[in-house]
Design a protein around this motif. Sequence first.
Motif, PDB file in Angstrom:
ATOM      1  N   ASP A  69       9.172  -1.876  -9.669  1.00  0.00           N
ATOM      2  CA  ASP A  69       9.216  -3.127  -8.905  1.00  0.00           C
ATOM      3  C   ASP A  69       9.039  -2.810  -7.430  1.00  0.00           C
ATOM      4  O   ASP A  69       9.469  -1.756  -6.942  1.00  0.00           O
ATOM      5  N   LEU A  70       8.396  -3.726  -6.724  1.00  0.00           N
ATOM      6  CA  LEU A  70       8.197  -3.548  -5.288  1.00  0.00           C
ATOM      7  C   LEU A  70       9.540  -3.578  -4.567  1.00  0.00           C
ATOM      8  O   LEU A  70      10.403  -4.400  -4.901  1.00  0.00           O
ATOM      9  N   PRO A  71       9.685  -2.717  -3.563  1.00  0.00           N
ATOM     10  CA  PRO A  71      10.915  -2.793  -2.766  1.00  0.00           C
ATOM     11  C   PRO A  71      10.925  -4.071  -1.949  1.00  0.00           C
ATOM     12  O   PRO A  71       9.873  -4.571  -1.541  1.00  0.00           O
TER      13      PRO A  71
ATOM     14  N   TYR B 296       0.845  -1.202   0.000  1.00  0.00           N
ATOM     15  CA  TYR B 296       0.000   0.000   0.000  1.00  0.00           C
ATOM     16  C   TYR B 296       0.880   1.251   0.000  1.00  0.00           C
ATOM     17  O   TYR B 296       0.696   2.155  -0.817  1.00  0.00           O
ATOM     18  N   GLU B 297       1.832   1.292   0.913  1.00  0.00           N
ATOM     19  CA  GLU B 297       2.717   2.456   0.994  1.00  0.00           C
ATOM     20  C   GLU B 297       3.524   2.629  -0.290  1.00  0.00           C
ATOM     21  O   GLU B 297       3.726   3.754  -0.765  1.00  0.00           O
ATOM     22  N   ALA B 298       3.973   1.520  -0.872  1.00  0.00           N
ATOM     23  CA  ALA B 298       4.734   1.593  -2.120  1.00  0.00           C
ATOM     24  C   ALA B 298       3.860   2.095  -3.265  1.00  0.00           C
ATOM     25  O   ALA B 298       4.301   2.912  -4.082  1.00  0.00           O
ATOM     26  N   LEU B 299       2.608   1.615  -3.353  1.00  0.00           N
ATOM     27  CA  LEU B 299       1.703   2.059  -4.414  1.00  0.00           C
ATOM     28  C   LEU B 299       1.427   3.552  -4.293  1.00  0.00           C
ATOM     29  O   LEU B 299       1.511   4.289  -5.281  1.00  0.00           O
ATOM     30  N   VAL B 300       1.109   4.015  -3.105  1.00  0.00           N
ATOM     31  CA  VAL B 300       0.836   5.440  -2.907  1.00  0.00           C
ATOM     32  C   VAL B 300       2.076   6.264  -3.254  1.00  0.00           C
ATOM     33  O   VAL B 300       1.981   7.315  -3.902  1.00  0.00           O
ATOM     34  N   ALA B 301       3.253   5.770  -2.884  1.00  0.00           N
ATOM     35  CA  ALA B 301       4.506   6.498  -3.159  1.00  0.00           C
ATOM     36  C   ALA B 301       4.806   6.623  -4.647  1.00  0.00           C
ATOM     37  O   ALA B 301       5.454   7.578  -5.074  1.00  0.00           O
ATOM     38  N   THR B 302       4.314   5.687  -5.475  1.00  0.00           N
ATOM     39  CA  THR B 302       4.557   5.791  -6.919  1.00  0.00           C
ATOM     40  C   THR B 302       3.873   7.007  -7.514  1.00  0.00           C
ATOM     41  O   THR B 302       4.338   7.551  -8.507  1.00  0.00           O
TER      42      THR B 302
END
Length: 107
Positions: free
Chosen positions: A103-105, A33-39
């Motif tokens: 890519d996901l971290p 979720y945090e990674a998606l929002v950060a994109t």
Amino acid sequence: MASLLDYCSLVRSKNAGPFTLTFDFVCHDEQTYEALVATGVLAPALFAGMFGTDIEDILVVAHPLALAVKVSLPRPVVQGDLRDADCYAGQQYAPLMDLDLPDLPHS
């Protein structure tokens, strides 16, 4: 590159009444979720370009407790109109599945 399905366990579109189209992006976990929002990919400009809608008419709401992002915008064609090829708006998410995301971290 990753896709929305790498980030989300659920991607869907649907009607929110006859004049509004809504998208739900529910992530696998807090990290995705945090990674998606950060994109920043789920921005009004993306949906304005895809659906020919003014940016000012698009609402993007992040729901951190639900690990979800919701996007709402005016339907391109009113539900039930003769030109409406997707009465329940259940197929409107399909073009989003081809988005290239980082890519996901790794955890």
